[in-house]
Design a protein around this motif. Structure first.
Motif, short mmCIF file in Angstrom:
data_model
loop_
_atom_site.label_atom_id
_atom_site.label_comp_id
_atom_site.label_asym_id
_atom_site.label_seq_id
_atom_site.Cartn_x
_atom_site.Cartn_y
_atom_site.Cartn_z
N TRP A 119 0.83 -1.21 0.00
CA TRP A 119 0.00 0.00 0.00
C TRP A 119 0.86 1.26 0.00
O TRP A 119 0.57 2.22 -0.73
N MET A 120 1.94 1.26 0.80
CA MET A 120 2.83 2.43 0.82
C MET A 120 3.50 2.64 -0.54
O MET A 120 3.66 3.78 -0.98
N GLY A 121 3.87 1.56 -1.20
CA GLY A 121 4.45 1.69 -2.53
C GLY A 121 3.49 2.30 -3.52
O GLY A 121 3.86 3.15 -4.34
N GLU A 122 2.21 1.88 -3.46
CA GLU A 122 1.21 2.46 -4.36
C GLU A 122 0.94 3.93 -4.03
O GLU A 122 0.67 4.73 -4.94
N LEU A 123 1.02 4.29 -2.74
CA LEU A 123 0.86 5.70 -2.37
C LEU A 123 1.97 6.56 -2.96
O LEU A 123 1.73 7.67 -3.45
N ILE A 124 3.21 6.05 -2.93
CA ILE A 124 4.32 6.81 -3.51
C ILE A 124 4.10 6.98 -5.01
O ILE A 124 4.34 8.06 -5.56
N THR A 125 3.65 5.93 -5.68
CA THR A 125 3.41 6.02 -7.13
C THR A 125 2.35 7.05 -7.45
O THR A 125 2.48 7.81 -8.42
N GLU A 126 1.29 7.13 -6.64
CA GLU A 126 0.19 8.05 -6.91
C GLU A 126 0.49 9.48 -6.48
O GLU A 126 0.19 10.44 -7.20
#
Length: 443
Positions: A181-188
């Motif tokens: 989830w944190m990785g997807e937050l960084i991407t967004e």
């Protein structure tokens, strides 16, 4: 360079993205040091301090990609490895399951469905891998076959009840989900690809520790020489990673009403290393299987192990044997060709070119174009596969030459990820700076 960095923090939108990314990275590193429930952290630290240079050979790659959290049995012990594995599996299943290939070609909606499948598979792999990790830790073999005789390494988990094991599995699996989830937050909302940046952070965090360990085991002069050699290797890796064979493509002019379309020239970039770090991960995983099987077939009564177990322990457990190095190199070369053949389809590229009126000068459209692309791809992949194999052998050669730890920083999967993610992140920051200041980070 300093003025370009200052422009990053003077731009409100870019500053907010960079600070958000740094905050997520800080949380990720903090979770790597928080022990899971019922883990005796003092015994873990004692085992880490007495760990031999080749003791954790079975878990080297996963430990590197988790930033050292695996052997510390933290809540982020599995790191991002379950997500990497599930992403590779879903990508390979596109060849086996036609439905996956259809979803991939549907555009954004279909790829969102594939991403959802990847998330589900990540959680399933997290449960499987955390159960295996806890089982190995309870047996006392987490730090190598010889650690089972160490009292501290045999009592890493204070509570062996079934409900305590379930709670540990849920905690580590939830940690993997939180990392995803944190990785997807960084991407967004941040800068760069979130998953890649978290892997970059985990690997880079171990660089100072590895250099200090080499200096303590050998001498400060050897550590300085290793750093200088590492700078040269990084430069060579950047050069190869940016190298590509550009196949020229021309598009014929066509009239649609009163408008003229086409007529422009472009090229198909075929990189020397099109497979990235995936062949190294495949080869490492395949070589770990015999060692894992042998580890679970160790006699518990103290008797001598079976001859085949002894042979695997002598030849396929540590990387200082020539047979292990040769098999590792050949597997990387083979998996490079296999992965490139899956990810780059010359016939599909040729059909798309023909559909839009494109052609390679001197090559007929259709099947001759596909054969030419396959011819070029096969020959470009050869030096790329040899380059990957030699790069992956650098930590093993360093272990034999100077007795460095098996987590030698300048080589293998770690260096490929560091260079690749670093280049892509810098390019993204540079492009955003150029949109706002007409002058980027790179010159």
């Amino acid at each position: 360079m300093l003025s370009a960095v200052a422009r990053i923090f003077r731009t409100p939108d870019l500053r907010r993205k960079v600070l958000f990314t740094l905050a997520i990275i800080a949380i990720f590193r903090l979770g790597s040091f928080v022990p899971a429930p019922f883990v005796d952290f003092s015994n873990v630290r004692s085992c880490l301090a007495s760990q031999s240079s080749s003791a954790s050979g079975l878990y080297t790659l996963v430990n590197v990609l988790s930033g050292g959290a695996l052997l510390q049995l933290s809540i982020f012990a599995l790191g991002i490895m379950p997500y990497i594995t599930s992403s590779i599996i879903v990508q390979l299943l596109r060849v086996v399951i036609p439905r996956f290939e259809v979803l991939y070609k549907e555009g954004q909606e279909g790829q969102a469905r594939l991403t959802q499948y990847t998330r589900y598979l990540t959680i399933a792999l997290g449960i499987l891998q955390s159960t295996t990790l806890i089982t190995v830790a309870r047996s006392g073999a987490l730090f190598g076959s010889g650690s089972s005789t160490n009292a501290a390494c045999s009592s890493l988990i204070s509570n062996t009840a079934w409900w305590a094991t379930v709670l540990m599995v849920l905690t580590m699996t939830a940690g993997t989900g939180l990392i995803m989830w944190m990785g997807e937050l960084i991407t967004e909302r941040g800068v760069g690809n979130g998953m890649s940046l978290l892997i970059f952070t985990a690997i880079a965090a171990r660089f100072p520790q590895s250099i200090i360990a080499i200096g303590q085991a050998q001498s400060p002069e050897v550590a300085v020489v290793v750093v200088l050699i590492g700078v040269v290797i990084v430069g060579l890796v950047v050069y190869v990673e940016q190298s590509q064979r550009r196949i020229p493509v021309e598009y014929a002019k066509r009239m649609v009403g009163r408008r003229t379309y086409g007529g422009n020239n472009t090229y198909i970039p075929i990189k020397v290393n099109m497979a990235g770090v995936v062949p190294v991960i495949f080869a490492s995983s395949l070589l770990y299987l015999p060692a894992l099987i042998a580890q679970f077939n160790q006699p518990r009564d103290g008797s001598a192990p079976a001859p085949w177990v002894t042979w695997i322990q002598n030849y396929l457990t540590t990387g200082d044997h020539p047979l292990y190095m040769a098999m590792y190199f050949l597997l990387i070369v083979g998996f490079t060709y296999f992965y490139v053949a899956i990810t780059f389809n010359p016939e599909e590229v040729a059909d798309n070119m023909k559909k839009y009126g494109g052609f390679i000068p001197g090559i007929r459209a259709g099947r001759p174009t596909a054969e030419y692309l396959d011819y070029v791809l096969t020959r470009v992949t050869l030096p790329g596969s040899i380059y990957l194999g030699l790069l992956a052998l650098i930590p093993l050669v360093a272990f034999v030459a100077i007795g460095a730890n098996s987590n030698f920083p300048f080589g293998g999967a770690s260096l490929l990820i560091i260079v690749g993610v670093g280049l892509e992140t810098v390019k993204q920051i540079d492009s955003q700076l150029q949109q706002r200041h007409y002058e980027g980070l790179l010159r």
